[in-house]
Design a protein around this motif. Structure first.
Motif, PDB file in Angstrom:
ATOM      1  N   PHE A 229       3.735  -2.763  10.917  1.00 40.23           N
ATOM      2  CA  PHE A 229       3.984  -1.518  12.291  1.00 40.23           C
ATOM      3  C   PHE A 229       4.030  -0.625  10.634  1.00 40.23           C
ATOM      4  O   PHE A 229       3.924   0.631  11.000  1.00 40.23           O
ATOM      5  N   THR A 230       4.609  -0.989   9.924  1.00 38.37           N
ATOM      6  CA  THR A 230       4.698  -0.460   8.611  1.00 38.37           C
ATOM      7  C   THR A 230       4.373  -0.472   7.375  1.00 38.37           C
ATOM      8  O   THR A 230       4.102   0.021   6.773  1.00 38.37           O
ATOM      9  N   ALA A 231       3.229  -2.237   7.285  1.00 40.95           N
ATOM     10  CA  ALA A 231       2.133  -2.539   6.144  1.00 40.95           C
ATOM     11  C   ALA A 231       1.090  -1.404   5.736  1.00 40.95           C
ATOM     12  O   ALA A 231       0.304  -1.032   7.311  1.00 40.95           O
ATOM     13  N   PRO A 232       0.727  -1.253   4.807  1.00 44.10           N
ATOM     14  CA  PRO A 232      -0.322  -0.577   4.497  1.00 44.10           C
ATOM     15  C   PRO A 232      -1.566  -0.667   4.631  1.00 44.10           C
ATOM     16  O   PRO A 232      -2.688  -1.059   4.017  1.00 44.10           O
ATOM     17  N   LEU A 233      -2.142  -0.918   5.287  1.00 42.60           N
ATOM     18  CA  LEU A 233      -3.084  -1.510   6.157  1.00 42.60           C
ATOM     19  C   LEU A 233      -4.941  -1.324   5.624  1.00 42.60           C
ATOM     20  O   LEU A 233      -4.027   0.445   6.008  1.00 42.60           O
ATOM     21  N   GLU A 234      -5.932  -1.357   5.530  1.00 36.23           N
ATOM     22  CA  GLU A 234      -6.356  -0.197   5.498  1.00 36.23           C
ATOM     23  C   GLU A 234      -7.888  -0.727   6.167  1.00 36.23           C
ATOM     24  O   GLU A 234      -7.724  -1.535   7.547  1.00 36.23           O
TER      25      GLU A 234
ATOM     26  N   PRO B  49       4.192  -6.208  -5.304  1.00 37.15           N
ATOM     27  CA  PRO B  49       5.166  -5.559  -4.648  1.00 37.15           C
ATOM     28  C   PRO B  49       4.664  -3.865  -4.015  1.00 37.15           C
ATOM     29  O   PRO B  49       4.103  -2.901  -4.711  1.00 37.15           O
ATOM     30  N   VAL B  50       4.880  -3.787  -2.603  1.00 37.38           N
ATOM     31  CA  VAL B  50       4.795  -2.469  -2.079  1.00 37.38           C
ATOM     32  C   VAL B  50       5.548  -1.834  -1.836  1.00 37.38           C
ATOM     33  O   VAL B  50       6.183  -1.923  -0.546  1.00 37.38           O
ATOM     34  N   ASN B  51       5.249   0.052  -1.801  1.00 35.48           N
ATOM     35  CA  ASN B  51       6.837   0.479  -1.026  1.00 35.48           C
ATOM     36  C   ASN B  51       7.992  -0.538  -0.549  1.00 35.48           C
ATOM     37  O   ASN B  51       8.663   0.557   0.533  1.00 35.48           O
ATOM     38  N   GLY B  52       8.620  -1.371  -1.113  1.00 33.95           N
ATOM     39  CA  GLY B  52       9.894  -1.572  -0.964  1.00 33.95           C
ATOM     40  C   GLY B  52      10.074  -2.806   0.595  1.00 33.95           C
ATOM     41  O   GLY B  52      10.753  -3.292   0.751  1.00 33.95           O
ATOM     42  N   GLN B  53       9.149  -2.415   1.164  1.00 40.60           N
ATOM     43  CA  GLN B  53       8.765  -3.508   2.722  1.00 40.60           C
ATOM     44  C   GLN B  53       8.134  -4.132   2.431  1.00 40.60           C
ATOM     45  O   GLN B  53       8.249  -5.117   3.158  1.00 40.60           O
TER      46      GLN B  53
END
Length: 215
Positions: A109-114, A88-92
């Motif tokens: 648009f909100t995914a913590p992509l590298e 799970p990542v940041n609840g979203q």
């Protein structure tokens, strides 16, 4: 993403005519134009459960995807008998990881992509309405390292003749969206009267195009 329920409903009802059951021949033919190296990190936006992910993972040490539908991501791993680690990542979002593959579920648009070196976009830009494309391209470019490349597949037809998605994205629009970068058209396949989009949908023209964007 605007109207996420549209895509959730497509996957829930298995109305996924956009999905290819094999590796896209255009990827196989034109991937070398990106001058790929084993160590290049690759990103596939709005990846669905595409077979292209497996093909790319066989050639790169890191392949990252993002997909709105959890159904699509779970199906991808199940169909290939992969057992991913799910974080799970940041609840979203959730991050599914297996060997070279990392796929985020949730909004692009909100995914913590590298940061990545190459983007392969077969079905993302053409899935978005015109009002979202500039923001999509800006986010995409922000993820690329210096000297990054994009292999982009688009469709060209008279938009008023058929409702999207997939939407028509003209050559002029591609050049406008990436105007600060080098844009090269690698391929244009103009459909003839035997193509389903012509004889079934009644389109006056239909073409698939491949672009190389160099930043």
């Amino acid at each position: 993403m605007k109207d996420p329920e549209f895509w959730h409903n497509k996957w829930a009802s298995n109305k996924i005519g956009f999905h290819l059951n094999e590796v896209n021949p255009l990827l196989i033919e034109y991937w070398n134009k990106t001058q790929p190296a084993l160590t290049d990190r690759v990103f596939v936006p709005l990846c669905g459960k595409t077979e292209d992910l497996v093909w790319l993972a066989q050639r790169h040490e890191s392949v990252q995807g993002v997909e709105l539908s959890q159904i699509a991501v779970r199906s991808f791993f199940a169909e290939h008998f992969y057992t991913p680690t799910v974080i799970p990542v940041n609840g979203q979002h959730e991050l599914y990881q297996f060997d070279e593959l990392s796929i985020y579920t949730g909004d692009f648009f909100t995914a913590p992509l590298e940061q990545v070196d190459i983007v392969y976009d077969r079905a993302a830009l053409i899935a978005l309405p015109e009002t979202m494309r500039q923001a999509y391209v800006e986010r995409l470019l922000s993820l690329l390292t210096a000297g990054g490349r994009i292999l982009l597949v688009t469709l060209d037809y008279c938009q008023h003749e058929m409702a999207g998605p997939p939407f028509s994205v003209s050559s002029l629009e591609v050049e406008r969206l990436f105007k600060e970068h080098k844009v090269t058209q690698l391929h244009r396949d103009e459909a003839d009267e035997t193509h389903p989009k012509i004889y079934k949908k009644g389109l006056s023209r239909f073409a698939e195009e491949v672009w190389l964007i160099e930043t």
